[in-house]
Motif scaffolding. Sequence first.
Motif, PDB file in Angstrom:
ATOM      1  N   THR A 119      -4.942   5.733  12.806  1.00 59.96           N
ATOM      2  CA  THR A 119      -5.622   6.895  12.234  1.00 59.96           C
ATOM      3  C   THR A 119      -4.835   7.527  11.083  1.00 59.96           C
ATOM      4  N   GLU A 120      -3.751   6.877  10.688  1.00 52.84           N
ATOM      5  CA  GLU A 120      -2.921   7.426   9.603  1.00 52.84           C
ATOM      6  C   GLU A 120      -3.695   7.452   8.290  1.00 52.84           C
ATOM      7  N   GLN A 121      -3.636   8.578   7.579  1.00 56.81           N
ATOM      8  CA  GLN A 121      -4.227   8.692   6.252  1.00 56.81           C
ATOM      9  C   GLN A 121      -3.171   8.284   5.219  1.00 56.81           C
ATOM     10  N   VAL A 122      -3.564   8.305   3.935  1.00 55.56           N
ATOM     11  CA  VAL A 122      -2.658   7.778   2.906  1.00 55.56           C
ATOM     12  C   VAL A 122      -1.332   8.544   2.893  1.00 55.56           C
ATOM     13  N   ILE A 123      -1.416   9.872   2.955  1.00 54.92           N
ATOM     14  CA  ILE A 123      -0.171  10.643   2.870  1.00 54.92           C
ATOM     15  C   ILE A 123       0.700  10.414   4.117  1.00 54.92           C
ATOM     16  N   GLY A 176       2.637   2.676   8.624  1.00 52.29           N
ATOM     17  CA  GLY A 176       1.274   2.774   8.103  1.00 52.29           C
ATOM     18  C   GLY A 176       0.251   2.333   9.141  1.00 52.29           C
ATOM     19  N   ASN A 177      -0.905   1.925   8.667  1.00 57.55           N
ATOM     20  CA  ASN A 177      -2.041   1.645   9.550  1.00 57.55           C
ATOM     21  C   ASN A 177      -1.808   0.477  10.512  1.00 57.55           C
ATOM     22  N   VAL A 178      -0.875  -0.412  10.220  1.00 58.44           N
ATOM     23  CA  VAL A 178      -0.645  -1.531  11.141  1.00 58.44           C
ATOM     24  C   VAL A 178      -0.105  -1.034  12.483  1.00 58.44           C
ATOM     25  N   ARG A 201       0.836 -13.411  -0.559  1.00 58.18           N
ATOM     26  CA  ARG A 201       0.497 -13.114   0.834  1.00 58.18           C
ATOM     27  C   ARG A 201       1.520 -13.814   1.728  1.00 58.18           C
ATOM     28  N   VAL A 202       2.173 -13.044   2.574  1.00 58.60           N
ATOM     29  CA  VAL A 202       3.159 -13.622   3.485  1.00 58.60           C
ATOM     30  C   VAL A 202       2.418 -14.313   4.624  1.00 58.60           C
ATOM     31  N   ALA A 203       2.760 -15.578   4.844  1.00 57.64           N
ATOM     32  CA  ALA A 203       2.115 -16.343   5.915  1.00 57.64           C
ATOM     33  C   ALA A 203       2.824 -16.098   7.244  1.00 57.64           C
ATOM     34  N   ILE A 241       6.174  -7.735  -1.292  1.00 58.17           N
ATOM     35  CA  ILE A 241       5.191  -8.812  -1.491  1.00 58.17           C
ATOM     36  C   ILE A 241       3.843  -8.250  -1.066  1.00 58.17           C
ATOM     37  N   ASP A 242       2.888  -8.238  -1.982  1.00 58.25           N
ATOM     38  CA  ASP A 242       1.627  -7.535  -1.695  1.00 58.25           C
ATOM     39  C   ASP A 242       0.416  -8.396  -2.027  1.00 58.25           C
ATOM     40  N   ALA A 243      -0.484  -8.493  -1.068  1.00 57.48           N
ATOM     41  CA  ALA A 243      -1.709  -9.279  -1.262  1.00 57.48           C
ATOM     42  C   ALA A 243      -2.771  -8.496  -2.033  1.00 57.48           C
ATOM     43  N   GLY A 244      -2.539  -7.208  -2.281  1.00 58.43           N
ATOM     44  CA  GLY A 244      -3.421  -6.458  -3.186  1.00 58.43           C
ATOM     45  C   GLY A 244      -4.787  -6.106  -2.624  1.00 58.43           C
ATOM     46  N   GLU A 245      -4.879  -5.926  -1.295  1.00 63.09           N
ATOM     47  CA  GLU A 245      -6.164  -5.525  -0.704  1.00 63.09           C
ATOM     48  C   GLU A 245      -5.985  -4.273   0.145  1.00 63.09           C
ATOM     49  N   PRO A 246      -5.661  -3.141  -0.489  1.00 71.29           N
ATOM     50  CA  PRO A 246      -5.497  -1.916   0.307  1.00 71.29           C
ATOM     51  C   PRO A 246      -6.818  -1.520   0.955  1.00 71.29           C
ATOM     52  N   ARG A 247      -6.714  -0.911   2.095  1.00 68.89           N
ATOM     53  CA  ARG A 247      -7.886  -0.627   2.921  1.00 68.89           C
ATOM     54  C   ARG A 247      -8.928   0.236   2.214  1.00 68.89           C
ATOM     55  N   ASN A 248      -8.481   1.218   1.440  1.00 68.82           N
ATOM     56  CA  ASN A 248      -9.428   2.147   0.820  1.00 68.82           C
ATOM     57  C   ASN A 248      -9.899   1.681  -0.555  1.00 68.82           C
ATOM     58  N   ALA A 249      -9.688   0.410  -0.875  1.00 67.95           N
ATOM     59  CA  ALA A 249     -10.099  -0.094  -2.195  1.00 67.95           C
ATOM     60  C   ALA A 249     -11.576   0.177  -2.512  1.00 67.95           C
ATOM     61  N   GLY A 302       0.845  -1.187   0.000  1.00 69.44           N
ATOM     62  CA  GLY A 302       0.000   0.000   0.000  1.00 69.44           C
ATOM     63  C   GLY A 302       0.882   1.239   0.000  1.00 69.44           C
ATOM     64  N   ALA A 303       0.310   2.366   0.449  1.00 69.06           N
ATOM     65  CA  ALA A 303       1.058   3.624   0.434  1.00 69.06           C
ATOM     66  C   ALA A 303       2.332   3.526   1.273  1.00 69.06           C
ATOM     67  N   ALA A 304       2.238   2.910   2.453  1.00 70.28           N
ATOM     68  CA  ALA A 304       3.404   2.828   3.338  1.00 70.28           C
ATOM     69  C   ALA A 304       4.492   1.952   2.714  1.00 70.28           C
ATOM     70  N   GLY A 305       4.094   0.775   2.220  1.00 71.60           N
ATOM     71  CA  GLY A 305       5.076  -0.166   1.677  1.00 71.60           C
ATOM     72  C   GLY A 305       5.744   0.363   0.418  1.00 71.60           C
ATOM     73  N   VAL A 344      -9.097   8.983  -3.692  1.00 70.98           N
ATOM     74  CA  VAL A 344      -8.291   9.320  -2.514  1.00 70.98           C
ATOM     75  C   VAL A 344      -8.308  10.836  -2.354  1.00 70.98           C
ATOM     76  N   HIS A 345      -8.682  11.297  -1.175  1.00 73.88           N
ATOM     77  CA  HIS A 345      -8.709  12.736  -0.920  1.00 73.88           C
ATOM     78  C   HIS A 345      -7.622  13.119   0.085  1.00 73.88           C
ATOM     79  N   ASN A 346      -7.242  14.388   0.041  1.00 75.96           N
ATOM     80  CA  ASN A 346      -6.224  14.952   0.934  1.00 75.96           C
ATOM     81  C   ASN A 346      -4.832  14.378   0.702  1.00 75.96           C
TER      82      ASN A 346
HETATM   83  C1  LIG Z   1     -13.389   3.451   2.730  1.00 72.03           C
HETATM   84  C2  LIG Z   1     -12.112   4.174   3.045  1.00 72.03           C
HETATM   85  C3  LIG Z   1     -11.792   5.353   2.384  1.00 72.03           C
HETATM   86  C4  LIG Z   1     -10.622   6.034   2.667  1.00 72.03           C
HETATM   87  N1  LIG Z   1     -10.361   7.190   2.020  1.00 72.03           N
HETATM   88  C5  LIG Z   1      -9.218   7.858   2.275  1.00 72.03           C
HETATM   89  C6  LIG Z   1      -8.940   9.097   1.636  1.00 72.03           C
HETATM   90  O1  LIG Z   1      -9.740   9.597   0.838  1.00 72.03           O
HETATM   91  N2  LIG Z   1      -7.773   9.713   1.939  1.00 72.03           N
HETATM   92  C7  LIG Z   1      -6.875   9.186   2.811  1.00 72.03           C
HETATM   93  O2  LIG Z   1      -5.826   9.790   3.012  1.00 72.03           O
HETATM   94  N3  LIG Z   1      -7.115   8.019   3.453  1.00 72.03           N
HETATM   95  C8  LIG Z   1      -8.262   7.343   3.195  1.00 72.03           C
HETATM   96  N4  LIG Z   1      -8.514   6.161   3.833  1.00 72.03           N
HETATM   97  C9  LIG Z   1      -7.476   5.599   4.729  1.00 72.03           C
HETATM   98  C10 LIG Z   1      -6.451   4.803   3.892  1.00 72.03           C
HETATM   99  O3  LIG Z   1      -7.085   3.666   3.354  1.00 72.03           O
HETATM  100  C11 LIG Z   1      -5.245   4.396   4.740  1.00 72.03           C
HETATM  101  O4  LIG Z   1      -4.687   5.550   5.336  1.00 72.03           O
HETATM  102  C12 LIG Z   1      -4.142   3.708   3.895  1.00 72.03           C
HETATM  103  O5  LIG Z   1      -4.690   2.673   3.113  1.00 72.03           O
HETATM  104  C13 LIG Z   1      -3.044   3.162   4.800  1.00 72.03           C
HETATM  105  O6  LIG Z   1      -2.011   2.664   3.994  1.00 72.03           O
HETATM  106  P1  LIG Z   1      -1.175   1.361   4.434  1.00 72.03           P
HETATM  107  O7  LIG Z   1      -0.095   1.244   3.422  1.00 72.03           O
HETATM  108  O8  LIG Z   1      -0.816   1.435   5.860  1.00 72.03           O
HETATM  109  O9  LIG Z   1      -2.212   0.130   4.324  1.00 72.03           O
HETATM  110  P2  LIG Z   1      -3.034  -0.425   3.078  1.00 72.03           P
HETATM  111  O10 LIG Z   1      -3.280   0.641   2.074  1.00 72.03           O
HETATM  112  O11 LIG Z   1      -4.217  -1.121   3.637  1.00 72.03           O
HETATM  113  O12 LIG Z   1      -2.046  -1.468   2.403  1.00 72.03           O
HETATM  114  C14 LIG Z   1      -1.689  -2.661   3.051  1.00 72.03           C
HETATM  115  C15 LIG Z   1      -1.327  -3.677   1.975  1.00 72.03           C
HETATM  116  O13 LIG Z   1      -0.710  -4.808   2.598  1.00 72.03           O
HETATM  117  C16 LIG Z   1      -1.262  -5.974   2.030  1.00 72.03           C
HETATM  118  N5  LIG Z   1      -1.109  -7.091   2.974  1.00 72.03           N
HETATM  119  C17 LIG Z   1      -1.740  -7.287   4.158  1.00 72.03           C
HETATM  120  N6  LIG Z   1      -1.318  -8.422   4.735  1.00 72.03           N
HETATM  121  C18 LIG Z   1      -0.392  -8.952   3.895  1.00 72.03           C
HETATM  122  C19 LIG Z   1       0.412 -10.138   3.924  1.00 72.03           C
HETATM  123  N7  LIG Z   1       0.355 -11.004   4.953  1.00 72.03           N
HETATM  124  N8  LIG Z   1       1.247 -10.380   2.877  1.00 72.03           N
HETATM  125  C20 LIG Z   1       1.325  -9.519   1.819  1.00 72.03           C
HETATM  126  N9  LIG Z   1       0.574  -8.390   1.742  1.00 72.03           N
HETATM  127  C21 LIG Z   1      -0.271  -8.118   2.770  1.00 72.03           C
HETATM  128  C22 LIG Z   1      -2.715  -5.620   1.767  1.00 72.03           C
HETATM  129  O14 LIG Z   1      -3.312  -6.528   0.860  1.00 72.03           O
HETATM  130  C23 LIG Z   1      -2.562  -4.190   1.239  1.00 72.03           C
HETATM  131  O15 LIG Z   1      -2.337  -4.185  -0.154  1.00 72.03           O
HETATM  132  C24 LIG Z   1      -9.705   5.481   3.609  1.00 72.03           C
HETATM  133  C25 LIG Z   1     -10.024   4.301   4.272  1.00 72.03           C
HETATM  134  C26 LIG Z   1     -11.202   3.658   4.003  1.00 72.03           C
HETATM  135  C27 LIG Z   1     -11.545   2.378   4.742  1.00 72.03           C
END
Ligand SMILES: Cc1cc2nc3c(=O)[nH]c(=O)nc-3n(C[C@H](O)[C@H](O)[C@H](O)COP(=O)(O)OP(=O)(O)OC[C@H]3O[C@@H](n4cnc5c(N)ncnc54)[C@H](O)[C@@H]3O)c2cc1C
Length: 321
Positions: A286-290, A280-282, A80-82, A34-42, A14-17, A47-49
Amino acid sequence: MKRQRYDVVIVGGGAAGLSGALALARARRSVLVIDAGEPRNAPASHVHNYLGRESTPPGELLAIGRSEAAGYGAEIVAGRVASAERLPDAEAQGFRVVTEDGRSIEARRLLVTTGLVDELPPVPGLAERWGREVLHCPYCHGHEVADRPIGVLATGPLAVHQALMWRQWSDDVTLFLHTVPALSAEEHEELAARGVAVVDGEVAGLETADDRFTGVRLASGRVVPREALVVQARFTARSAVLESLGLKPVAQEMGGTVIGTYVPTDPTGATEVPGVWAAGNVTRLTEQVIGAAAAGLMAAGAVNGDLIAEDTRLAVAARRA
Ligand SMILES: Cc1cc2nc3c(=O)[nH]c(=O)nc-3n(C[C@H](O)[C@H](O)[C@H](O)COP(=O)(O)OP(=O)(O)OC[C@H]3O[C@@H](n4cnc5c(N)ncnc54)[C@H](O)[C@@H]3O)c2cc1C
């Protein structure tokens, strides 16, 4: 994967990785994401801000990030990393990462950016509309539903705060008390002063028409027309990989209530396991994308600094020998 051992394996793209991958690849480190492709905001349409890319679709922003990181040599693979484990102490630190489909990769350092899972209140129909009209974050969605009829589903003590918050974007906000006990006189006064309506009674489901959310259905059968519904999700860190390394998620409190779990780190993202960083969110719910992208960059700098220290220590030992 071009090699069996990398300077850094990043779990989660995701954004952090990806931000971490970009900085580490630019620092001439071998990097595998290695990415499982399920970002939280899918589920969200945009994406705003995110300064410089306001209103970009989430998938497009990540595609740009992947291309930028890959342009400097980072490898990005789907998977997906186990689990991950620390390799037996040798003269240098090392880890083994195993994917669910049985691939095994070694790394000198790990950066875990696996995000969190939004656990929604158990009301039928919420999950289907999550990120579309069922919302949680006013900064992500408030502008898009400004001046519309908004509902707030109370499931805990933060509900009044949420209702007053969303009132900033619309003067038509209704708080559905649902399962929370009665509000205090002070809370009623605050809501009334700001023109927020309060509806008693359990919410049974969502009304829809033409694939649009149209209202909140109470257990009594009454339907209150609304165009957006705000909920309090529980933010649960996707911590399985960090847990396999011996780290434990802890509860995050806000306003006297637990809003989720996260894995603690220091300000650079270093966890309690030497050689393992998280961003990132882990680790910040409350972290946003940026902010997640900034945290990935911060962790990347710290990881590179740690590798430089190890490279220097090994070089000195080799020189003395
Ligand atoms: C509905 C919604 C709308 C949002 N809108 C905004 C917005 O407009 N602006 C904004 O700034 N923020 C928004 N957010 C918040 C935003 O989604 C997060 O801030 C951001 O996704 C955090 O990035 P991240 O990299 O920490 O995690 P993620 O983006 O969730 O990325 C994590 C990645 O790790 C992968 N992963 C997880 N486990 C494993 C594993 N075991 N092995 C391999 N890969 C794995 C996941 O599949 C995913 O691809 C929104 C959130 C939601 C729920």
